[in-house]
Enzyme design. Structure first.
Site, PDB file in Angstrom:
ATOM      1  CG  ASP A 152       5.187   4.734  -5.600  1.00 49.15           C
ATOM      2  OD1 ASP A 152       4.318   5.329  -6.270  1.00 49.15           O
ATOM      3  OD2 ASP A 152       5.067   3.554  -5.228  1.00 49.15           O
TER       4      ASP A 152
ATOM      5  CE  LYS B 215       1.250   4.329  -5.155  1.00 48.32           C
ATOM      6  NZ  LYS B 215       1.160   3.714  -6.480  1.00 48.32           N
TER       7      LYS B 215
ATOM      8  CG  ASN C  11       3.234   3.834  -1.260  1.00 48.74           C
ATOM      9  OD1 ASN C  11       2.730   2.737  -1.045  1.00 48.74           O
ATOM     10  ND2 ASN C  11       3.748   4.171  -2.426  1.00 48.74           N
TER      11      ASN C  11
ATOM     12  CG  ASP D  72       5.370   0.730  -0.687  1.00 45.42           C
ATOM     13  OD1 ASP D  72       6.240   0.082  -1.267  1.00 45.42           O
ATOM     14  OD2 ASP D  72       4.153   0.495  -0.762  1.00 45.42           O
TER      15      ASP D  72
ATOM     16  CB  THR E 121      -2.688   5.820 -10.145  1.00 42.77           C
ATOM     17  OG1 THR E 121      -3.026   7.176 -10.359  1.00 42.77           O
ATOM     18  CG2 THR E 121      -1.787   5.698  -8.943  1.00 42.77           C
TER      19      THR E 121
END
Ligand code: ATP
Ligand code: MG
Length: 273
Positions: free
Chosen positions: A137, A139, A142, A155, A173
């Site tokens: 994850d 992105k 984060n 995160d 997303t």
């Protein structure tokens, strides 16, 4: 606050300061441990919210994984405690906040700035993968920045220990997800290589490469690897990103190669804050 030997924390051990941000399941506050005056970020999660959304299991995994990682580019999780209604995570304080905000403020980053962030990210991911942890994850939301602008991956809510063939429920997303995860196939640490490529592009351009109006179109662009660069992007940067954004997970440039890539090496050298 070394955390060892194990010690039970309570809310009483902390002075609570200003709110740092609002999360899905609660809020994050600046806090100071009373005895040592050590400054931390205290993330407060409401049990009722966690239960309602069925994410207690995910939170346990996040705590388990993040508390065992020690790397300058990974946000430390020092410990946790809970009371009747809340769970508290004791986190490293990232004084410069979200990288996402900085990107919005600047529109896009220069290639040296991008290379500097990507290098830190690749180093952190290399460490994670060595410990058989995949983040899944990566992105901008984060990624946090420390006092001196050091990048910190935060995160670990979606992180897993490899191997994993788990399917992830798609919410939010799609922009950062690799083809194999979108297609619901088995995936491995190579998913993080894809995200690294997406992020590198987004840092230099200001938006992610496969952005589209709806989920369906984003999906289509990702599985086709419909990649285009604006004119101002250098040859070296194009080469770097293209080598990460390969549909076949096995063909993606590995992290050790990414860290030795001539563009990354030269651009991160010419970075100065
Ligand atoms: P998730 O991203 O797992 O859904 P969330 O969005 O609910 O979680 P966080 O992203 O952890 O919650 O925190 C919300 C906001 O609080 C962040 O976007 C950030 O601005 C701020 N924040 C969180 N942790 C820290 C920290 N350690 N230091 C400084 N600011 C933080
Ligand atoms: Mg968040």
């Amino acid at each position: 606050m070394s955390g060892e030997p194990k010690r039970e924390w309570t809310l009483n051990d902390f002075e609570i300061g200003k709110p740092l941000g609002r999360g899905k399941f609660g809020n994050v506050y600046l806090a100071r441990e009373k005895r040592t005056k050590f400054v931390v970020a205290l993330k407060v999660l409401f049990k009722s919210q966690l239960q309602k959304n069925n994410v207690e299991h995910q939170l346990r995994r996040e705590i388990e994984i993040q508390s065992h990682l020690r790397h300058p580019n990974i946000l430390r999780l020092y410990g946790y405690f809970y009371d009747e209604s809340r769970v508290y995570l004791i986190l490293e304080y990232a004084a410069q906040g979200e990288l996402y905000k900085k990107l919005q403020e600047y529109g896009r980053f220069s290639e040296p700035t991008t290379a500097n962030y990507i290098k830190q990210l690749a180093t952190a991911l290399e460490y994670c993968h060595r410990k058989h942890v995949i983040h899944r994850d990566i992105k901008p939301e984060n990624l946090l920045l420390g006092l001196k602008g050091t990048l910190k991956i935060a995160d670990f809510g979606w992180a897993v220990h490899t191997p994993s063939s788990r399917r992830r429920t798609l919410c939010g997303t799609l922009d950062y997800l690799p083809p194999e995860m979108i297609e619901g196939k088995a995936h491995d640490a190579n998913v993080d290589l894809w995200s690294l490529g997406v992020l590198c592009y987004e840092f230099m351009v200001g938006n992610p490469p496969f952005e589209a109006e709806g989920h369906r179109d984003t999906y289509r662009r990702i599985v086709k690897v419909d990649l285009h660069f604006p004119d101002y992007i250098s040859e070296g940067a194009r080469d770097f990103v293209s080598k990460l954004l390969q549909h076949d997970p096995e063909k993606r440039m590995r992290l050790d190669m990414a860290l030795q890539h001539p563009w990354l090496v030269s651009q991160s050298q010419s970075f100065s804050d």
